[in-house]
Design an enzyme around this catalytic site. Structure first.
Site, short mmCIF file in Angstrom:
data_model
loop_
_atom_site.label_atom_id
_atom_site.label_comp_id
_atom_site.label_asym_id
_atom_site.label_seq_id
_atom_site.Cartn_x
_atom_site.Cartn_y
_atom_site.Cartn_z
N ARG A 298 -4.53 21.08 -14.74
CA ARG A 298 -3.49 20.10 -15.07
C ARG A 298 -3.76 19.42 -16.42
O ARG A 298 -2.84 18.91 -17.06
CB ARG A 298 -3.37 19.05 -13.96
CG ARG A 298 -2.22 18.08 -14.21
CD ARG A 298 -1.88 17.23 -13.01
NE ARG A 298 -0.73 16.36 -13.30
CZ ARG A 298 -0.06 15.66 -12.41
NH1 ARG A 298 -0.41 15.72 -11.13
NH2 ARG A 298 0.96 14.92 -12.76
N ASN B 179 -1.78 18.03 -21.21
CA ASN B 179 -2.05 16.99 -22.20
C ASN B 179 -2.13 17.54 -23.63
O ASN B 179 -2.45 16.78 -24.56
CB ASN B 179 -3.36 16.28 -21.87
CG ASN B 179 -3.25 15.44 -20.61
OD1 ASN B 179 -2.37 14.60 -20.49
ND2 ASN B 179 -4.13 15.69 -19.66
N HIS C 18 -1.08 15.44 -26.58
CA HIS C 18 -1.05 14.05 -26.13
C HIS C 18 -2.28 13.25 -26.52
O HIS C 18 -2.23 12.02 -26.54
CB HIS C 18 -0.88 14.00 -24.61
CG HIS C 18 0.50 14.35 -24.14
ND1 HIS C 18 1.07 15.57 -24.40
CD2 HIS C 18 1.42 13.64 -23.44
CE1 HIS C 18 2.29 15.61 -23.86
NE2 HIS C 18 2.51 14.44 -23.28
N HIS D 296 -0.84 10.34 -28.12
CA HIS D 296 -0.92 9.05 -27.43
C HIS D 296 -1.59 7.99 -28.29
O HIS D 296 -1.22 6.82 -28.25
CB HIS D 296 -1.70 9.21 -26.12
CG HIS D 296 -0.84 9.48 -24.93
ND1 HIS D 296 -1.36 9.79 -23.69
CD2 HIS D 296 0.51 9.47 -24.77
CE1 HIS D 296 -0.36 9.97 -22.84
NE2 HIS D 296 0.77 9.79 -23.47
N LYS E 192 5.88 22.90 -15.18
CA LYS E 192 5.18 21.65 -14.86
C LYS E 192 4.80 21.61 -13.38
O LYS E 192 3.65 21.29 -13.03
CB LYS E 192 6.07 20.45 -15.22
CG LYS E 192 5.55 19.09 -14.77
CD LYS E 192 4.40 18.59 -15.62
CE LYS E 192 3.90 17.21 -15.17
NZ LYS E 192 4.71 16.10 -15.70
N GLU F 297 8.46 18.06 -24.93
CA GLU F 297 7.71 18.45 -23.73
C GLU F 297 8.07 19.87 -23.31
O GLU F 297 7.22 20.61 -22.80
CB GLU F 297 7.99 17.47 -22.59
CG GLU F 297 7.47 16.06 -22.84
CD GLU F 297 5.95 15.93 -22.73
OE1 GLU F 297 5.28 16.95 -22.49
OE2 GLU F 297 5.45 14.80 -22.89
N LYS G 97 2.48 11.49 -11.00
CA LYS G 97 1.74 10.48 -11.77
C LYS G 97 2.63 9.25 -11.95
O LYS G 97 3.77 9.37 -12.38
CB LYS G 97 1.34 11.01 -13.15
CG LYS G 97 0.09 11.84 -13.19
CD LYS G 97 -0.26 12.15 -14.65
CE LYS G 97 -1.53 12.96 -14.76
NZ LYS G 97 -1.86 13.25 -16.18
N HIS H 35 8.29 8.81 -27.12
CA HIS H 35 7.13 9.59 -26.68
C HIS H 35 7.15 11.00 -27.26
O HIS H 35 6.12 11.51 -27.72
CB HIS H 35 7.12 9.65 -25.15
CG HIS H 35 6.02 10.47 -24.58
ND1 HIS H 35 4.68 10.11 -24.68
CD2 HIS H 35 6.03 11.65 -23.92
CE1 HIS H 35 3.93 11.01 -24.09
NE2 HIS H 35 4.73 11.96 -23.62
N GLU I 261 -5.67 16.41 -11.36
CA GLU I 261 -6.06 16.67 -12.74
C GLU I 261 -7.58 16.82 -12.91
O GLU I 261 -8.22 16.18 -13.74
CB GLU I 261 -5.55 15.55 -13.66
CG GLU I 261 -5.53 15.94 -15.14
CD GLU I 261 -4.80 14.93 -16.01
OE1 GLU I 261 -5.35 14.58 -17.06
OE2 GLU I 261 -3.69 14.50 -15.65
N ARG J 151 0.82 -1.23 0.00
CA ARG J 151 0.00 0.00 0.00
C ARG J 151 0.84 1.28 0.00
O ARG J 151 0.35 2.35 0.33
CB ARG J 151 -0.99 0.00 1.17
CG ARG J 151 -2.04 -1.10 1.09
CD ARG J 151 -3.19 -0.83 2.03
NE ARG J 151 -4.23 -1.84 1.85
CZ ARG J 151 -4.32 -2.96 2.57
NH1 ARG J 151 -3.42 -3.20 3.52
NH2 ARG J 151 -5.29 -3.82 2.36
#
Length: 348
Positions: A222, A226, A229, A233, A208, A170, A128, A248, A218, A106
């Site tokens: 936030r 993206n 992306h 993506h 960032k 980025e 993230k 990427h 998000e 956990r």
């Protein structure tokens, strides 16, 4: 949270001495094992025992099978809740290592020491973590902050040019969504080299981090991170599906071009701004051939994007150079036109 390391890593050693960790596990891939781990071990001063966990390099390793292997190794080595995971690598390592650490028992503590430009400016920052599910990017993950992020810019000297260029995408994105001055400075760089990029890393990291500080989970701003992306993506996922992975940043550059045109179609930015953005991105990135991908294949993946709600595709689109909207729903016609526009660039 983010510390630039000096040559003897004294800030890292102070951190290790101040904390009461039971054991250290250092996660690397074969590249960072060869080029970066010797630097870390040569400067790390601790009496704690440590183990090296190595995985193969590449996005295709960022999956539940690899995570399960790492959980099993941590269990076999009797890692307890006071253990520390050090993620030494690029975005795959920080995503994967953060996910494994944040879910094992956990949650155990971890730090990121990014070794690529992409991970320094983006992937290692923001809390993230995640793995890919089938060919869907980052479909499973957690929100979990590392205890610290330590940046050693000299690690960039170990990168091949394509990896440096990947991370630069980025940085360009950060300027486009939040800081026109940052964008203007970046596009003045005529030759991408470690020496020309390093002076701009701190500003990119700060952009960032500032966005994340405002919206960790998000829910609103936030989502602007993206930009590029959503389409990027989808294309990256299709390449993974074909077992022909791309970097990427290459996917993000392609996505930013298509989504800049889409923002123009949606009357969010002028044709002049869209043209200027696209031409500058093209200066750094070669055309990415998507001729094998059908519109319906791409849109099917767009419908599975994590930002979507009620089966509607939510885009983060520029509203100017240095500003960005989010939760913008576009017409199907304009989405397909943006894909068509990108395909035609190869003929120009």
């Amino acid at each position: 949270m983010i510390t630039i390391l000096n040559d003897n890593f004294s800030q890292l050693n102070e951190f290790l001495h101040e904390k009461s960790f039971s054991k250290i596990f250092i996660l690397v891939d074969e590249n960072t094992h060869e080029y970066c781990l010797p630097v870390l071990l040569g400067n790390m001063e601790t009496d704690l025992g440590f183990e090296i966990l190595e995985i193969e390099a590449g996005e295709e390793m960022k999956n539940i099978q690899t995570a399960n292997q790492l959980w099993e190794i941590l269990t076999e080595m009797q890692a307890d809740r006071k253990a520390l995971v050090i993620n030494l690598g690029g975005g795959v390592i920080t995503d994967m290592g953060g996910f494994v650490a944040s879910t094992y028992k956990r949650g155990i503590q971890f730090i990121n020491i990014p070794t690529t430009l992409l991970s320094m400016c983006d992937a290692s920052i923001g809390g993230k973590t995640g793995i890919d599910l089938m060919h869907f990017k980052n479909m499973v993950g957690t929100f979990a902050f590392p205890e610290q992020i330590f940046i050693f810019p000299k690690f960039l000297e170990t990168l091949p040019f394509k990896e440096l260029r990947s991370g630069f995408a980025e940085m360009l994105k950060h300027g486009l969504i939040a800081d026109k001055n940052h964008w203007d400075q970046l596009i003045q760089i005529r030759k991408l080299e470690v020496e020309t990029v390093i002076p701009h890393i701190q500003r990119s990291m700060n952009i960032k981090q500032n966005v994340v500080d405002q919206d960790f989970h998000e829910q609103n701003i936030r989502k602007t991170l993206n930009f590029g992306h959503t389409i990027g993506h989808a294309v990256e996922s299709l390449c993974l599906q074909q077992e022909n992975p791309i970097l990427h940043g290459e996917a993000v550059a392609m996505g930013m071009i298509a989504e800049a045109h889409l923002a123009c179609l949606e009357n969010l930015i002028s044709e002049e701004d869209a043209k200027m953005i696209i031409e500058n991105i093209q200066r750094y990135y070669p055309y990415l051939d998507i001729s094998d991908f059908k519109d319906e294949d791409i849109t099917a993946l767009l419908l599975n994007d994590k930002k979507n709600t009620d089966s509607k595709i939510n885009f983060s689109l520029l509203s100017g150079i240095g500003s960005c909207t989010y939760d913008h729903q576009c017409s199907q016609e304009n989405i397909l036109e943006s894909l068509s526009f990108y395909r035609k660039l190869n003929d120009a």
